[in-house]
Design a protein around this motif. Structure first.
Motif, mmCIF file in Angstrom:
data_model
loop_
_atom_site.group_PDB
_atom_site.id
_atom_site.type_symbol
_atom_site.label_atom_id
_atom_site.label_comp_id
_atom_site.label_asym_id
_atom_site.label_seq_id
_atom_site.Cartn_x
_atom_site.Cartn_y
_atom_site.Cartn_z
ATOM 1 N N ILE A 67 41.004 47.070 58.813
ATOM 2 C CA ILE A 67 39.577 46.511 57.172
ATOM 3 C C ILE A 67 39.976 44.923 56.495
ATOM 4 O O ILE A 67 40.992 45.025 56.465
ATOM 5 C CB ILE A 67 40.355 47.358 56.483
ATOM 6 N N LEU A 68 39.460 44.598 56.472
ATOM 7 C CA LEU A 68 39.024 43.257 55.207
ATOM 8 C C LEU A 68 38.460 43.794 54.029
ATOM 9 O O LEU A 68 37.373 44.242 54.192
ATOM 10 C CB LEU A 68 37.754 42.474 56.130
ATOM 11 N N VAL A 69 38.525 43.506 52.881
ATOM 12 C CA VAL A 69 38.809 43.036 51.347
ATOM 13 C C VAL A 69 38.677 41.964 51.130
ATOM 14 O O VAL A 69 39.878 41.135 51.361
ATOM 15 C CB VAL A 69 40.536 43.971 50.707
ATOM 16 N N VAL A 70 37.685 42.229 50.347
ATOM 17 C CA VAL A 70 37.323 40.510 49.859
ATOM 18 C C VAL A 70 37.080 41.164 48.817
ATOM 19 O O VAL A 70 35.686 41.690 47.615
ATOM 20 C CB VAL A 70 35.826 40.227 50.531
ATOM 21 N N ASP A 71 37.417 40.359 47.152
ATOM 22 C CA ASP A 71 37.831 40.831 45.748
ATOM 23 C C ASP A 71 38.573 39.448 45.010
ATOM 24 O O ASP A 71 39.473 39.614 45.590
ATOM 25 C CB ASP A 71 38.123 41.682 45.772
ATOM 26 N N ASP A 72 37.846 38.997 44.239
ATOM 27 C CA ASP A 72 38.203 37.950 43.273
ATOM 28 C C ASP A 72 39.171 38.648 42.474
ATOM 29 O O ASP A 72 40.012 38.270 41.383
ATOM 30 C CB ASP A 72 37.688 37.220 42.960
ATOM 31 N N GLU A 73 39.153 39.898 42.334
ATOM 32 C CA GLU A 73 40.189 40.768 41.195
ATOM 33 C C GLU A 73 41.450 41.118 42.272
ATOM 34 O O GLU A 73 41.479 41.524 43.150
ATOM 35 C CB GLU A 73 39.592 42.243 40.649
ATOM 36 N N ALA A 74 42.382 40.454 41.714
ATOM 37 C CA ALA A 74 43.825 40.628 42.570
ATOM 38 C C ALA A 74 44.239 42.613 41.873
ATOM 39 O O ALA A 74 44.824 43.127 43.525
ATOM 40 C CB ALA A 74 45.076 39.815 41.738
ATOM 41 N N ASP A 75 44.660 42.915 41.653
ATOM 42 C CA ASP A 75 44.818 44.063 41.465
ATOM 43 C C ASP A 75 44.003 45.141 41.945
ATOM 44 O O ASP A 75 44.783 46.127 42.860
ATOM 45 C CB ASP A 75 45.127 44.052 39.521
ATOM 46 N N LEU A 76 42.657 44.693 42.121
ATOM 47 C CA LEU A 76 41.911 45.558 43.064
ATOM 48 C C LEU A 76 42.212 45.842 44.423
ATOM 49 O O LEU A 76 41.962 46.723 45.111
ATOM 50 C CB LEU A 76 40.085 44.992 42.833
ATOM 51 N N VAL A 77 42.648 44.274 45.074
ATOM 52 C CA VAL A 77 43.032 44.275 46.159
ATOM 53 C C VAL A 77 43.967 44.725 46.438
ATOM 54 O O VAL A 77 44.412 45.695 47.728
ATOM 55 C CB VAL A 77 43.102 42.716 46.478
ATOM 56 N N THR A 136 36.200 35.777 62.784
ATOM 57 C CA THR A 136 37.344 35.517 64.154
ATOM 58 C C THR A 136 37.793 36.490 64.355
ATOM 59 O O THR A 136 39.073 36.602 65.053
ATOM 60 C CB THR A 136 38.638 34.841 63.371
ATOM 61 N N GLU A 137 37.949 37.657 63.364
ATOM 62 C CA GLU A 137 38.306 39.087 64.053
ATOM 63 C C GLU A 137 37.412 39.646 63.849
ATOM 64 O O GLU A 137 37.050 39.539 62.899
ATOM 65 C CB GLU A 137 39.247 39.412 62.405
ATOM 66 N N PRO A 138 38.057 40.545 64.919
ATOM 67 C CA PRO A 138 37.323 42.149 64.911
ATOM 68 C C PRO A 138 37.402 43.191 63.953
ATOM 69 O O PRO A 138 38.900 43.713 63.984
ATOM 70 C CB PRO A 138 37.450 42.530 66.236
ATOM 71 N N LEU A 139 36.929 43.515 63.908
ATOM 72 C CA LEU A 139 36.961 44.547 62.132
ATOM 73 C C LEU A 139 35.795 45.934 62.198
ATOM 74 O O LEU A 139 35.861 45.838 62.807
ATOM 75 C CB LEU A 139 36.094 43.635 60.412
ATOM 76 N N GLY A 140 37.154 46.384 61.710
ATOM 77 C CA GLY A 140 37.347 48.009 61.538
ATOM 78 C C GLY A 140 35.498 48.350 60.503
ATOM 79 O O GLY A 140 35.207 48.929 60.479
ATOM 80 N N LEU A 141 35.637 48.142 59.162
ATOM 81 C CA LEU A 141 35.180 47.828 57.795
ATOM 82 C C LEU A 141 35.695 46.675 56.691
ATOM 83 O O LEU A 141 36.252 46.387 56.790
ATOM 84 C CB LEU A 141 35.630 49.358 57.111
ATOM 85 N N VAL A 142 34.643 46.243 56.320
ATOM 86 C CA VAL A 142 34.799 45.416 55.852
ATOM 87 C C VAL A 142 34.551 46.460 54.012
ATOM 88 O O VAL A 142 33.107 46.546 54.376
ATOM 89 C CB VAL A 142 33.422 44.468 55.281
ATOM 90 N N ILE A 143 34.841 45.904 53.212
ATOM 91 C CA ILE A 143 35.295 45.650 51.940
ATOM 92 C C ILE A 143 34.918 45.312 51.351
ATOM 93 O O ILE A 143 36.157 44.463 51.128
ATOM 94 C CB ILE A 143 35.822 47.001 51.051
ATOM 95 N N ALA A 144 33.945 44.873 50.293
ATOM 96 C CA ALA A 144 33.709 43.884 49.237
ATOM 97 C C ALA A 144 33.035 43.609 48.370
ATOM 98 O O ALA A 144 31.620 44.750 47.853
ATOM 99 C CB ALA A 144 32.334 42.857 50.615
ATOM 100 N N ASP A 145 33.285 43.003 47.384
ATOM 101 C CA ASP A 145 32.800 42.675 45.913
ATOM 102 C C ASP A 145 31.524 42.484 45.652
ATOM 103 O O ASP A 145 30.643 41.434 47.188
ATOM 104 C CB ASP A 145 33.762 41.817 45.160
#
Length: 86
Positions: free
Chosen positions: A5-15, A44-53
């Motif tokens: 799972i890819l998590v994309v967020d600029d808030e370090a605490d949320l990540v 570049t990565e096969p992903l199961g889910l992307v969670i994005a801000d």
């Protein structure tokens, strides 16, 4: 093995929170703090889910949705925001 799972967020605490919760459930978690870095992982990565801000310093979560949808096997994408409009 499940795709990460890819998590994309600029808030370090949320990540960190996402990482802890997902890893406790047995998922492998990849992270990025910018749209550019998230796009690189999506390409570049096969992903199961992307969670994005929705709002990132150099773009938004919708850029990530478009990139994921363009893949041959697109992962689901969840876009979230803490933005409060008045």
């Amino acid at each position: 093995m499940a795709k990460p799972i890819l998590v994309v967020d600029d808030e370090a605490d949320l990540v960190t929170t996402y990482e802890r919760l997902l890893r406790r459930q047995g998922y492998r978690v990849l992270t990025a703090s910018t749209c550019r870095d998230g796009l690189a992982v999506i390409q570049t990565e096969p992903l199961g889910l992307v969670i994005a801000d929705l709002r990132l310093p150099d773009g938004d979560g919708l850029d990530l949705v478009r990139a994921a949808r363009a893949l041959a096997a697109p992962p689901p994408v969840l876009v979230a925001t803490a933005l409060v409009s008045r």
